[in-house]
Design a protein around this motif. Structure first.
Motif, short mmCIF file in Angstrom:
data_model
loop_
_atom_site.label_atom_id
_atom_site.label_comp_id
_atom_site.label_asym_id
_atom_site.label_seq_id
_atom_site.Cartn_x
_atom_site.Cartn_y
_atom_site.Cartn_z
N ARG A 85 7.96 9.65 -7.38
CA ARG A 85 7.97 8.49 -6.47
C ARG A 85 7.35 8.82 -5.10
O ARG A 85 6.67 7.99 -4.51
CB ARG A 85 9.39 7.98 -6.29
N ALA A 86 7.63 10.04 -4.63
CA ALA A 86 7.20 10.37 -3.27
C ALA A 86 5.85 11.09 -3.23
O ALA A 86 5.02 10.81 -2.37
CB ALA A 86 8.26 11.22 -2.59
N ALA A 87 5.63 12.02 -4.17
CA ALA A 87 4.38 12.79 -4.12
C ALA A 87 3.29 12.14 -4.97
O ALA A 87 2.14 12.11 -4.58
CB ALA A 87 4.64 14.22 -4.59
N PHE A 88 3.65 11.64 -6.17
CA PHE A 88 2.65 10.93 -6.98
C PHE A 88 2.40 9.53 -6.38
O PHE A 88 1.36 8.94 -6.59
CB PHE A 88 3.12 10.76 -8.42
N GLY A 89 3.43 8.99 -5.73
CA GLY A 89 3.26 7.69 -5.09
C GLY A 89 3.37 6.51 -6.03
O GLY A 89 2.85 5.42 -5.76
N VAL A 111 8.34 8.71 3.08
CA VAL A 111 7.13 8.05 2.55
C VAL A 111 7.53 6.68 2.01
O VAL A 111 8.70 6.46 1.65
CB VAL A 111 6.48 8.85 1.39
N PRO A 112 6.57 5.75 1.92
CA PRO A 112 6.88 4.46 1.30
C PRO A 112 7.13 4.62 -0.20
O PRO A 112 6.54 5.51 -0.83
CB PRO A 112 5.62 3.63 1.55
N ILE A 113 7.97 3.78 -0.73
CA ILE A 113 8.25 3.81 -2.18
C ILE A 113 7.71 2.52 -2.77
O ILE A 113 7.93 1.43 -2.25
CB ILE A 113 9.77 3.94 -2.43
N PRO A 117 0.85 -1.20 0.00
CA PRO A 117 0.00 0.00 0.00
C PRO A 117 0.89 1.25 0.00
O PRO A 117 2.07 1.17 0.33
CB PRO A 117 -0.75 -0.12 1.32
N HIS A 118 0.36 2.34 -0.38
CA HIS A 118 1.12 3.59 -0.35
C HIS A 118 0.34 4.56 0.52
O HIS A 118 -0.55 5.27 0.04
CB HIS A 118 1.29 4.14 -1.77
N PRO A 119 0.64 4.56 1.82
CA PRO A 119 -0.19 5.27 2.76
C PRO A 119 -0.50 6.71 2.35
O PRO A 119 -1.64 7.13 2.37
CB PRO A 119 0.61 5.22 4.05
N GLN A 120 0.53 7.44 1.96
CA GLN A 120 0.28 8.86 1.72
C GLN A 120 -0.77 9.07 0.62
O GLN A 120 -1.72 9.80 0.80
CB GLN A 120 1.57 9.55 1.31
N CYS A 121 -0.56 8.35 -0.50
CA CYS A 121 -1.48 8.55 -1.62
C CYS A 121 -2.84 7.99 -1.29
O CYS A 121 -3.86 8.58 -1.64
CB CYS A 121 -0.94 7.88 -2.87
N ARG A 129 -6.81 10.12 -0.88
CA ARG A 129 -8.05 10.02 -1.64
C ARG A 129 -8.92 8.88 -1.15
O ARG A 129 -8.54 8.09 -0.35
CB ARG A 129 -7.75 9.83 -3.11
N TYR A 179 3.34 17.22 -0.56
CA TYR A 179 4.57 16.54 -0.17
C TYR A 179 5.65 17.61 -0.03
O TYR A 179 6.09 18.20 -1.02
CB TYR A 179 4.99 15.48 -1.19
#
Lengths: 90, 973
Positions: free
Chosen positions: B373-377, B628-630, A82-86, A90, B745
């Motif tokens: 990678r970090a803001a778009f995820g 953030v997770p990558i 999972p990608h917590p931030q993204c 939403r 971010y």
């Protein structure tokens, strides 16, 4: 009916296999090809060829099916992160 | 600017770092390790054997007057101003042509010498205009300086006799003028053209008093063989050869050393300024990549930076059919962030992506991929290296363990055989091309593998090279044939193979390559190259002490691009040409920062430093810094993004400094993809072809307007220094940072040096890099870390990053793109000297005087078959598209092969190139397209649509450009 995007993926996969035939028997060749997809293909591309192999196996060569089988096996054994931030956004 | 006395230079320093790049030492350095001690005016100095007395004196801080000497040219001894007295020797020898000898006692100033020098200057000045106050060289004239230095007070001969004062000015070159009335016939320009540039376009015509500098056969410069590199202008000690920008604006008053933003050579330049106005770019002698040389692009083509077409304010619109609206930065960024977030909410996290620029700095590229990678995820980041050197990354990493070339450019000066494959250095990497030509003049042998007869084969005084004019698409067949000869004729370096290479991989490869089917004879029919020539080339390469391979996009842009790169590495490994100067595998990178953009993690599967995203330890390190997770899965490559856009699953793109609509293959497919996007954010300096499909236009900054670093083709990290303020108020890294902050971010850097510090903390090959060290060393070749604190000029000297070198089996597979009855010709594409890539910059300069349009070169026999004459309009049809270009008959290619460039968007060169791509990396197969060619009388449908679309988009931009001009003017007030 297979769409153009998946057709392109099948063509790419055939190319990868053709360029790795020198690795030996079918098992070895498909190992190498599956590893290549694992390392370089996006998640959505992998999902699309796996779906295609499930729904339209006749559209793929035997080696392609073998490769995708190995890819699908590897994907099953791995949980998508999972990608917590993204996901939180939403 | 001439310096006669520099008190900081009191003694010779054995290392080059002791030298002052702004000072002219008179003659080149000697590389001898034997040292010789002499005294000059009583001052002791020890210098390498072979050093001239003139240079030794300069190193001792004693500057002898000179006019014909310069330290980038061999001593000539014509002006005689540098005459000295030497104890025990008769007469007054010229110090420039006199080498030092042990115990020599030199006197540089005596009454007799002073009188002689005054007499010489008197003769010079008697045939020189006395218009110093109105002369453009005023304040920067060596002749004036020497007149002052020798104490010239009168000219006894008068000015009425025969002279050259009425000689006509040649103004034909758009960048510099030639005023022979001011020429002192010192030959520095002629020698610079020969020794530095290697073109031999200039000569001294006539004898005695009638001697004069002439271009080619006494032609105007513009019609001559001159390539406008500027070496002659730089060498001229008067204002005979002078930049027009200096004539117009006067002498610059300050300068900043920075790095050129054109090709992958990465030349250092002094940007010479008057206030915030750039007057001229002068190649910097302290630049390790170019040593004070330049080409027509870097030297002169900088006018685009202040062109009226520059986008100076952010703009937005909802649809590509709407007019652009000028908005504030905040509004544009908020608009972008809202769109991106909305799309991700609707279509998912992976529905957006970004493209980094190989023209932007390392720091900017790093930030864009970090944003993705970090803001778009997701990992949907890619770069224009996808369409040029991605196979280099794959092929070299597989065989040598690192995705980079192995040498310095200077290494070519120790090569005994130079093999050039699918590259055109004199056009695409001109400054390195000149260095290569210098080595060829010294006797190195040349092998060229290319469908076209490139100019390096016509190197004056360079000997006859071996040209293997292969059919497009058969690279792997020929590299296998070369390797077959090396293996079967016992030309391998067994010591190197045994000690440095993986034995298992070698044995498998050796068995494969020795098979008869890989022999030159078996491959002759495939490649079209005679077996005997291939055997000769293999023997010349393998038999050389040092064999160096240089390759370009003619290697990578094929369906087997990665295989070919591995084939090249195999050749170097088999002959032991790795880990030493004079050898190596050297990809000539197309754009200024292709190496850097790859290093910085632009590819979707790799984080900075080529660290794979599926390695949990790697991700952990990045996650700890980025917070953030990558994603652990690779993202989409550019062609996959296009396919996904057309399929409706990929909806938004952030494109920084890359014109994918013009540069990527199968233009109509790309256009369809761009039209499918809900949000296209383009950050660029102009409304380029891609921006015409955009919804957000963020003004970019040129290399002159920013701080940062570029990494050139030899892994050299060079500083880019801001010489003027960014036209829109923000450098590109600041824009990316602001977009990231708008997305939620946080990014907060105060200077690119802080970004580099973060890069160094996360990238094992960069751990020793920081801005202070760059200032101290000038430049650094990575890897730079604890093992190599000063950087690494030559790679793999002791071991490979993967331990042992790995031979790879390179089976030749013919491309699917084959000539047929319907498409009987093979089209291959490339570049020319004066234009750069998509031409966005160079088309907005006078460089277009050399190349106003792209043309289709075809062989006279193919032309005759079709009734085509020079200048006819030709329709070019491939399996995917049709375009029209003007014909140019040429025997550079064999019959059956046609060639064009892609510098002008309306040419539609990429309308005909196909989606075929490299099997491993998807690098497009630009170099092989089956086409038919026929005479036509009108543009293609695509070209008509292009013109209409362009007009419409320019009209939609025009009101906003007017608005931005008035806002910008108000801001300046």
């Amino acid at each position: 009916m297979i769409d153009q995007q998946v057709n392109n993926l099948i063509k790419m996969l055939d190319q990868i296999i053709a360029n790795n035939r020198h690795h030996g028997d079918d098992d070895k060749v498909t190992d190498v090809a599956a590893d290549h997809l694992h390392k370089f293909w996006a998640r959505s591309m992998k999902q699309q060829v796996i779906e295609c192999a499930n729904e339209n196996p006749e559209a793929l060569s035997g080696l392609s099916r073998m490769t995708i089988g190995k890819l699908a096996g590897a994907a099953d054994s791995k949980e998508s992160l999972p990608h917590p931030q993204c996901d939180e956004d939403r | 600017m001439l310096h006669y006395y520099d008190p900081s230079i009191q003694s010779y320093e054995p290392s080059k770092s002791g030298l002052n790049p702004d000072f002219d030492y008179g003659t080149p350095a000697s590389v001898s390790e034997t040292l010789v001690s002499i005294s000059v005016d009583g001052r002791a100095i020890t210098v390498p054997e072979g050093t001239s007395v003139l240079r030794a004196s300069a190193l001792a801080g004693i500057n002898i007057p000179k006019l014909c000497a310069s330290d980038n040219l061999e001593a000539f001894g014509s002006c005689r101003l540098c005459a000295v007295e030497i104890e025990g020797r008769r007469g007054y020898p010229a110090s420039c042509t006199t080498p030092v000898a042990e115990g020599m006692e030199v006197t540089t100033q005596t009454g007799k010498l002073a009188k002689m020098r005054r007499n010489i200057m008197e003769l010079y000045i008697s045939d020189h205009p006395l218009d110093c106050l109105t002369c453009p060289a005023n304040g920067n004239c060596e002749l004036q300086d020497v007149a002052g230095a020798v104490g010239l007070r009168e000219v006894r001969y008068g000015f009425e006799g025969e002279n050259h004062l009425d000689a006509e000015i040649d103004d034909s070159n758009p960048y510099f003028s030639f005023d022979p009335s001011k020429c002192i016939v010192c030959s520095r320009c002629v020698r610079a053209c020969e020794e530095v540039q290697g073109t031999f376009a200039l000569t001294i015509e006539g004898r005695g008093f009638d001697s004069k500098v002439a271009a080619s056969q006494n032609d105007p410069f513009m019609d001559s063989e001159c390539v406008s590199c500027g070496a002659c202008v730089q060498a001229c000690p008067t204002s005979t050869l002078m930049e027009k920008s200096v004539i117009d604006a006067g002498q610059p008053e300050h300068s900043v050393v920075t790095t050129c933003a054109y090709c992958g050579v990465g030349c250092s330049f002094k940007a010479e300024m008057k206030g915030d106005q750039l007057i001229r770019m002068v190649p910097y002698k302290g630049g390790e990549a170019n040593h004070g040389h330049s080409c027509v692009k870097g030297r002169f083509a900088f006018g685009y930076a202040t062109h009226d077409d520059r986008i100076k304010e952010p703009m937005i619109r909802d649809s590509i059919n709407d007019p652009w609206k000028v908005v504030s930065w905040d509004e544009a960024l908020a608009f972008s962030a809202k769109k991106l977030k909305g799309i991700q909410a609707k279509y998912g996290r992976e529905s957006i992506g970004g493209i980094t620029s190989s023209r932007c700095t390392n720091e900017e590229t790093y930030l864009v991929q970090k944003l993705v990678r970090a803001a778009f995820g997701n990992n949907n980041t890619d770069t224009c290296a996808r369409v040029c050197h991605s196979p280099t990354g794959y092929g070299l990493k597989t065989t040598l363990g690192e995705s980079a070339g192995t040498q310095t450019f200077d290494s070519v000066m120790k090569a005994d055989t130079i093999m050039v494959i699918g590259a055109n250095p004199t056009d695409a990497h001109p400054v390195f091309g000149s260095l290569m030509r210098k080595r060829l003049r010294q006797g190195a042998k040349l092998i060229v593998i290319d469908p076209r007869r490139i100019d390096v084969l016509n190197t004056p005084h360079g000997g006859e090279g071996i040209h293997l004019p292969l059919r497009p698409g058969t690279n792997v067949a020929i590299v296998n044939a070369l390797a077959h000869v090396i293996v079967t004729e016992g030309l391998e370096d067994q010591n190197f193979i045994n000690s440095r290479c993986d034995t298992g991989a070698y044995n498998i490869w050796r068995t494969f390559i020795a098979e008869e089917r890989n022999s030159p004879e078996a491959m002759e029919e495939v490649t079209g190259v005679s077996a005997s020539k291939v055997r000769e080339a293999a023997r010349v390469y393998a038999g050389a002490g040092n064999g160096a391979i240089y390759y370009g996009l003619g290697v990578t842009e094929h369906s087997q691009g990665s295989t070919m790169v591995m084939g090249i590495a195999n050749l170097a490994l088999a002959t032991g040409n790795i880990g030493k100067e004079g050898g190596g595998v050297n990809p000539l990178r197309g754009q200024n920062n292709v190496q850097g953009s790859c290093d910085m993690g632009s590819f979707p599967h790799e984080l900075p430093g080529y660290q794979h995203v599926n390695d949990p330890k790697v991700r952990e390190r990045f996650q700890s810094v980025w917070g953030v997770p990558i994603d652990d899965e690779p993202g989409l490559r550019i062609p996959n993004m296009f396919d996904a856009a057309i399929a409706g699953t990929f909806k938004a793109m952030y494109v920084q400094g890359e014109d994918i609509a013009q540069s990527d293959p199968n233009t109509q497919h790309v256009e369809a993809a761009l039209k499918s996007l809900d949000c296209l954010i383009v950050q660029d300096i102009f409304l380029n072809e891609t921006a015409k499909y955009a919804h957000v236009l963020l003004p970019g900054s040129t290399f002159l307007e920013k701080n940062g670093t570029f990494t050139n083709a030899e892994r050299r990290i060079n500083r880019v220094r801001k010489v003027m303020e960014p036209i829109a108020g923000m450098e590109d890294w600041q824009v990316t940072m602001a977009l990231s902050n708008a997305l939620g971010y946080p990014m907060n850097y105060n200077h690119p040096s802080e970004i580099m510090d973060e890069i160094a903390s996360l990238t094992p090959t960069f751990t020793g890099v920081d801005y202070d060290k760059l200032e101290q060393l000038g430049s650094i070749q990575w890897p730079c870390n604890d093992d190599n604190p000063q950087g690494t000029p030559t790679m793999h000297e002791v071991e490979f990053p993967i331990g042992k070198g790995r031979f790879a089996v390179t089976e030749y597979l013919a491309t699917e793109e084959r000539a047929s009855r319907r498409f009987p010709l093979l089209l291959t594409t490339g570049r020319i000297l004066s234009q750069y890539n998509v031409g966005a910059q160079t088309r907005r300069t006078n460089n277009s005087d050399w190349h106003e349009e792209d043309v289709l070169e075809l062989h006279p026999s193919d032309a005759e078959l079709r009734g085509v004459s020079d200048g006819d309009w030709l329709g070019i049809s491939s399996r995917v598209g049709h375009t029209v270009l003007r014909a140019k008959l040429s025997t550079r290619m064999l019959p059956g092969v046609v060639y064009t460039t892609f510098h002008h968007p309306g040419s539609g060169a990429n309308v005909v190139t196909t989606d075929n791509s490299d099997w491993a990396t998807n690098c497009p197969e630009y170099k092989v397209t089956a086409v038919q060619v026929e005479k036509v009388s009108q543009p293609s449908d695509w070209q008509r649509d292009f013109v209409d679309f362009d007009k419409r988009q320019q009209a939609l931009l025009k009101p906003a450009m007017g608005q931005q001009e008035s806002r910008h003017a108000n801001t300046l007030k």
